[in-house]
Design a protein around this motif. Structure first.
Motif, mmCIF file in Angstrom:
data_model
loop_
_atom_site.group_PDB
_atom_site.id
_atom_site.type_symbol
_atom_site.label_atom_id
_atom_site.label_comp_id
_atom_site.label_asym_id
_atom_site.label_seq_id
_atom_site.Cartn_x
_atom_site.Cartn_y
_atom_site.Cartn_z
ATOM 1 N N THR A 159 32.008 28.217 42.905
ATOM 2 C CA THR A 159 32.210 29.268 43.904
ATOM 3 C C THR A 159 32.427 30.590 43.180
ATOM 4 O O THR A 159 33.306 31.358 43.523
ATOM 5 N N PHE A 160 31.608 30.845 42.192
ATOM 6 C CA PHE A 160 31.795 31.999 41.322
ATOM 7 C C PHE A 160 31.676 33.331 42.056
ATOM 8 O O PHE A 160 32.337 34.291 41.706
ATOM 9 N N GLY A 161 30.806 33.408 43.059
ATOM 10 C CA GLY A 161 30.596 34.670 43.762
ATOM 11 C C GLY A 161 31.867 35.211 44.386
ATOM 12 O O GLY A 161 32.259 36.356 44.161
ATOM 13 N N LEU A 162 32.534 34.386 45.178
ATOM 14 C CA LEU A 162 33.766 34.828 45.838
ATOM 15 C C LEU A 162 34.897 35.014 44.835
ATOM 16 O O LEU A 162 35.706 35.927 44.979
ATOM 17 N N VAL A 163 34.952 34.169 43.820
ATOM 18 C CA VAL A 163 35.984 34.331 42.790
ATOM 19 C C VAL A 163 35.771 35.657 42.061
ATOM 20 O O VAL A 163 36.716 36.421 41.833
ATOM 21 N N GLY A 164 34.530 35.960 41.714
ATOM 22 C CA GLY A 164 34.221 37.225 41.051
ATOM 23 C C GLY A 164 34.551 38.425 41.917
ATOM 24 O O GLY A 164 35.069 39.439 41.439
ATOM 25 N N THR A 165 34.251 38.304 43.207
ATOM 26 C CA THR A 165 34.572 39.384 44.136
ATOM 27 C C THR A 165 36.080 39.605 44.197
ATOM 28 O O THR A 165 36.556 40.736 44.158
ATOM 29 N N ARG A 166 36.834 38.522 44.258
ATOM 30 C CA ARG A 166 38.303 38.639 44.302
ATOM 31 C C ARG A 166 38.820 39.270 43.006
ATOM 32 O O ARG A 166 39.688 40.145 43.036
ATOM 33 N N GLU A 167 38.283 38.858 41.872
ATOM 34 C CA GLU A 167 38.732 39.419 40.589
ATOM 35 C C GLU A 167 38.419 40.907 40.492
ATOM 36 O O GLU A 167 39.255 41.691 40.034
ATOM 37 N N ARG A 168 37.242 41.329 40.927
ATOM 38 C CA ARG A 168 36.897 42.758 40.923
ATOM 39 C C ARG A 168 37.868 43.541 41.797
ATOM 40 O O ARG A 168 38.332 44.614 41.434
ATOM 41 N N THR A 169 38.155 42.994 42.967
ATOM 42 C CA THR A 169 39.064 43.651 43.908
ATOM 43 C C THR A 169 40.456 43.788 43.303
ATOM 44 O O THR A 169 41.063 44.866 43.352
ATOM 45 N N LEU A 170 40.951 42.719 42.723
ATOM 46 C CA LEU A 170 42.293 42.751 42.130
ATOM 47 C C LEU A 170 42.366 43.714 40.959
ATOM 48 O O LEU A 170 43.346 44.445 40.813
ATOM 49 N N ARG A 171 41.329 43.752 40.116
ATOM 50 C CA ARG A 171 41.317 44.688 38.983
ATOM 51 C C ARG A 171 41.359 46.137 39.455
ATOM 52 O O ARG A 171 41.867 47.005 38.755
ATOM 53 N N ALA A 172 40.814 46.393 40.646
ATOM 54 C CA ALA A 172 40.830 47.753 41.195
ATOM 55 C C ALA A 172 42.121 48.027 41.967
ATOM 56 O O ALA A 172 42.258 49.072 42.599
ATOM 57 N N GLY A 173 43.067 47.072 41.931
ATOM 58 C CA GLY A 173 44.338 47.245 42.623
ATOM 59 C C GLY A 173 44.255 46.968 44.105
ATOM 60 O O GLY A 173 45.159 47.307 44.859
ATOM 61 N N GLY A 174 43.170 46.330 44.530
ATOM 62 C CA GLY A 174 42.941 46.103 45.950
ATOM 63 C C GLY A 174 43.315 44.714 46.418
ATOM 64 O O GLY A 174 43.904 43.920 45.688
ATOM 65 N N GLU A 175 42.943 44.463 47.649
ATOM 66 C CA GLU A 175 43.196 43.153 48.251
ATOM 67 C C GLU A 175 41.937 42.710 48.986
ATOM 68 O O GLU A 175 41.168 43.532 49.493
ATOM 69 N N MET A 176 41.749 41.397 49.034
ATOM 70 C CA MET A 176 40.565 40.823 49.670
ATOM 71 C C MET A 176 40.987 39.703 50.598
ATOM 72 O O MET A 176 41.908 38.947 50.290
ATOM 73 N N ASP A 177 40.306 39.613 51.719
ATOM 74 C CA ASP A 177 40.564 38.566 52.693
ATOM 75 C C ASP A 177 39.211 37.983 53.094
ATOM 76 O O ASP A 177 38.252 38.737 53.316
ATOM 77 N N VAL A 178 39.119 36.682 53.165
ATOM 78 C CA VAL A 178 37.893 36.017 53.596
ATOM 79 C C VAL A 178 38.227 35.184 54.819
ATOM 80 O O VAL A 178 39.171 34.397 54.807
#
Length: 141
Positions: free
Chosen positions: A93-112
């Protein structure tokens, strides 16, 4: 090129290559942000579209990017088959994991949000340090 034209080109190419309709809503004018923020937002949209094309069996994807006073907000929603969100932590499930990591590195939050048979929605908020500055008043005197 700027983020807005890049997103417009990305979604047009996505529709042309996949046959899936992609509706994009963006601000009318270019948005001031760092290059890092622009890359994060572009890559999240790109990965979300890739996931929709590979896994969703959707006919349509809606992508919305807007500027709020405190954050850049992004929502990508498809009308596909959906999935069990609990499986996001499983292998492959690399796509969603990568998206979450990008978001967190930018100081953001992600919800699916997704359920089988009901499509998927990815929401991302990336904070704007200091918030958006309101336009200066123009003196018409």
């Amino acid at each position: 090129m700027g983020l807005i034209p890049a997103l417009e080109r990305l979604t047009a190419n996505f529709t042309r290559h996949t046959g899936m309709r992609c509706n994009l809503q963006v601000p009318q004018s270019e948005v001031e942000m760092t290059d890092e923020q622009a890359v994060v937002i572009f890559r999240i949209v790109q990965e979300s579209l890739t996931n929709a094309a590979r896994h969703s069996n959707a006919k349509r994807v809606d992508a919305v990017f807007r500027c709020e006073p405190e954050a850049f907000a992004l929502e990508i929603k498809d009308n596909g088959i959906g999935f069990d969100v609990q499986n996001m932590r499983k292998p492959n499930t690399f796509g969603l994991v990568g998206t979450r990591e990008r978001t967190l590195r930018a100081g953001g939050e992600m919800d699916v949000v997704s359920k089988r048979g009901r499509g998927a929605l990815v929401r991302v908020r990336i904070p704007i340090p200091g918030g958006m500055q309101p336009p200066e008043d123009v003196d018409s005197a």
